[in-house]
Design an enzyme around this catalytic site. Structure first.
Site, PDB file in Angstrom:
ATOM      1  N   HIS A  77       0.871  -1.185   0.000  1.00  0.00           N
ATOM      2  CA  HIS A  77       0.000   0.000   0.000  1.00  0.00           C
ATOM      3  C   HIS A  77       0.903   1.229   0.000  1.00  0.00           C
ATOM      4  CE1 HIS A  77      -2.778  -2.836   2.171  1.00  0.00           C
ATOM      5  NE2 HIS A  77      -3.676  -2.235   1.426  1.00  0.00           N
ATOM      6  N   ASP A  80       1.880   1.913   3.556  1.00  0.00           N
ATOM      7  CA  ASP A  80       2.693   0.897   4.266  1.00  0.00           C
ATOM      8  C   ASP A  80       4.136   1.396   4.340  1.00  0.00           C
ATOM      9  OD1 ASP A  80       0.569  -0.868   4.376  1.00  0.00           O
ATOM     10  OD2 ASP A  80       1.227  -2.070   2.667  1.00  0.00           O
TER      11      ASP A  80
HETATM   12  C1  3MF Z   1      -8.459  -6.397   3.460  1.00  0.00           C
HETATM   13  C2  3MF Z   1      -7.581  -6.790   2.365  1.00  0.00           C
HETATM   14  C3  3MF Z   1      -6.602  -5.756   1.936  1.00  0.00           C
HETATM   15  C4  3MF Z   1      -6.450  -5.668   0.443  1.00  0.00           C
HETATM   16  C5  3MF Z   1      -5.495  -4.591   0.046  1.00  0.00           C
HETATM   17  C6  3MF Z   1      -5.521  -4.377  -1.429  1.00  0.00           C
HETATM   18  C7  3MF Z   1      -5.020  -5.324   3.639  1.00  0.00           C
HETATM   19  O1  3MF Z   1      -9.241  -7.431   3.891  1.00  0.00           O
HETATM   20  O2  3MF Z   1      -7.637  -7.894   1.874  1.00  0.00           O
HETATM   21  O3  3MF Z   1      -5.355  -6.053   2.535  1.00  0.00           O
HETATM   22  O4  3MF Z   1      -6.055  -6.890  -0.108  1.00  0.00           O
HETATM   23  O5  3MF Z   1      -5.865  -3.388   0.611  1.00  0.00           O
HETATM   24  O6  3MF Z   1      -4.411  -4.717  -2.014  1.00  0.00           O
END
Ligand code: 3MF
Ligand code: MG
Ligand code: MG
Length: 412
Positions: A77, A80
């Protein structure tokens, strides 16, 4: 057994990991299009009722560890790795340069970037909030992610809308929210076209990820099927650039058969990217490592994907359990997730080549001899015995899963 001294415990874990056997080499693991998310490795075990159990870890260490394990791709992200306040500033580009260096040093590629539109308080009313300023900010965020993606050499960008929903009924107009959400995606696709042209790169694949509940009570695009309808709704200016990133557990969470959801995405030619993990039906998004809960279903999912030539990306969107230590995340959690995936993928190849399954499937497709296709009784009689093969095939899949097709026996 006497208590195990604390300073002997990692050696014990490593010894038992070795004793398990069956691990693939890093070189073998790199042959599969598997990606490791920054957020999965950095997850500290925190949740609403949970304090963290692991210390923080940055991208340099994670990329290094992924390289050692043989995870060839890294995903992230925006927030992140870049503090929210640094997004779009020169500091962002300094961090992106550091990421590029770490990836280069360790021979990894960034395959996917995604925008966090769920964590920060600014998204309390979703990325498609009534306030135009929030919506402009959402456009800035997704366009900025597109720029970062191109800079890092990614091929995919994912959107999990997260808070696109509500807690209390009647306060928002769902049709407005969906139009506004489409505006942000349209801005991202437009920016992608411009950046791709400027850089002489192919455009990114834009992948929508649905989750039926969490974090909001009601979600406006809760399933992969809802996402397919949204793509086809006429709201997107470039529907051809937009497809799906289904997540295995997100489909189970609403009670679906993930394999059937994937089949619908395949038919629509929209299976672009796939988040792999495991968990339980109609429960919380526990994000358990692939194959630990539903290995037979996973085998079947991979048979479908192999037979339709989907070969990745497979994004390890799971969460190492809170009971796993910081050491264990890279010693046990990631390598075993990758290895279970590879094993199931190779088993799926065995299923496709299995002569018993092939004969049974061919026989079912040939059907019995019929006198007239207008006669229900005659059709029923013609296929009555053949249909037992459905259960025989399921038994054979179980045998393949546990190795009985290769002579594994329990009593002689
Ligand atoms: C939340 C998710 C996310 C998504 C991500 C997109 C944190 O349940 O699955 O992971 O996969 O935001 O890539
Ligand atoms: Mg999940
Ligand atoms: Mg996911």
């Amino acid at each position: 057994m006497p208590p195990i001294p604390v300073d002997h415990q990692t050696a014990l874990v490593s010894r038992l990991m070795k004793a398990c056997g069956g691990a693939y080499s890093a070189e073998t693991r790199r042959k599969y299009f598997i990606s490791g998310p920054q957020w999965a490795a950095a997850y500290q075990g925190q949740a609403l009722f949970h304090a963290p159990t692991r210390p923080p870890i940055g991208f340099e260490d994670i990329i290094h560890k992924f390289a050692e394990i043989g995870i060839g791709h890294w995903t992230t992200h925006d927030t992140d790795v870049i503090p929210t306040e640094a997004l779009g500033t020169p500091e962002q580009w300094e961090i992106v340069d550091r990421i590029k260096r770490a990836l280069n040093d360790h021979g990894l590629k960034c395959s996917m970037v995604t925008t966090e539109t769920f964590f920060h308080a600014v998204w309390a009313a979703s990325p498609a909030a009534e306030a135009p300023g929030v919506r402009e900010y959402a456009k800035f965020r997704v366009c900025n992610t597109v720029e970062i993606g191109h800079e890092l050499g990614a091929g995919f960008t994912v959107y999990w809308p997260g808070s696109l929903g509500y807690y209390v009924q009647g306060a928002i107009d769902e049709t407005d929210s969906l139009r506004w959400y489409a505006d942000a995606l349209n801005a991202a696709c437009q920016r992608d076209i411009e950046v791709a042209k400027r850089k002489g790169r192919p455009a990114l694949k834009h992948c929508l990820e649905a989750k039926p509940f969490e974090p909001q009570a009601e979600i406006l695009l809760p399933t992969s099927d809802a996402m397919l309808a949204f793509i086809a709704s006429g709201l997107l200016t470039h529907p051809e650039m937009v497809g799906l990133n289904p997540e295995y557990l997100h489909e189970l969470m609403w009670g679906a058969a993930p394999r059937a959801a994937l089949a619908r995405a395949l038919l629509a030619k929209k299976l672009f990217h796939f988040d792999i993990n495991d968990g339980y039906r109609l429960k919380h998004d526990v994000d358990i490592g692939v194959g630990l809960v539903n290995p037979l279903d996973w085998l079947n999912v991979l048979v479908l994907l192999r037979s339709h030539h989907y070969e990745g990306p497979f994004n390890l969107d799971y969460k190492p359990p809170r009971t796993t230590s910081h050491f264990g995340v890279f010693e046990v959690s990631f390598p075993t997730s990758v290895d279970r995936f590879i094993t199931l993928w190779e088993m799926a190849g065995e299923v496709s080549a299995d002569p018993i399954i092939k004969q049974a499937t061919d026989a079912l497709r040939a059907g019995g001899p019929v006198r007239s296709t207008d006669d229900a009784e005659d059709l029923t009689r013609a296929n009555r015995e053949l249909l037992t093969l459905h259960e025989l095939i399921a038994h054979r899949l179980f045998q393949i899963l546990i190795g009985q097709h290769r002579g594994r026996v329990f009593f002689t």
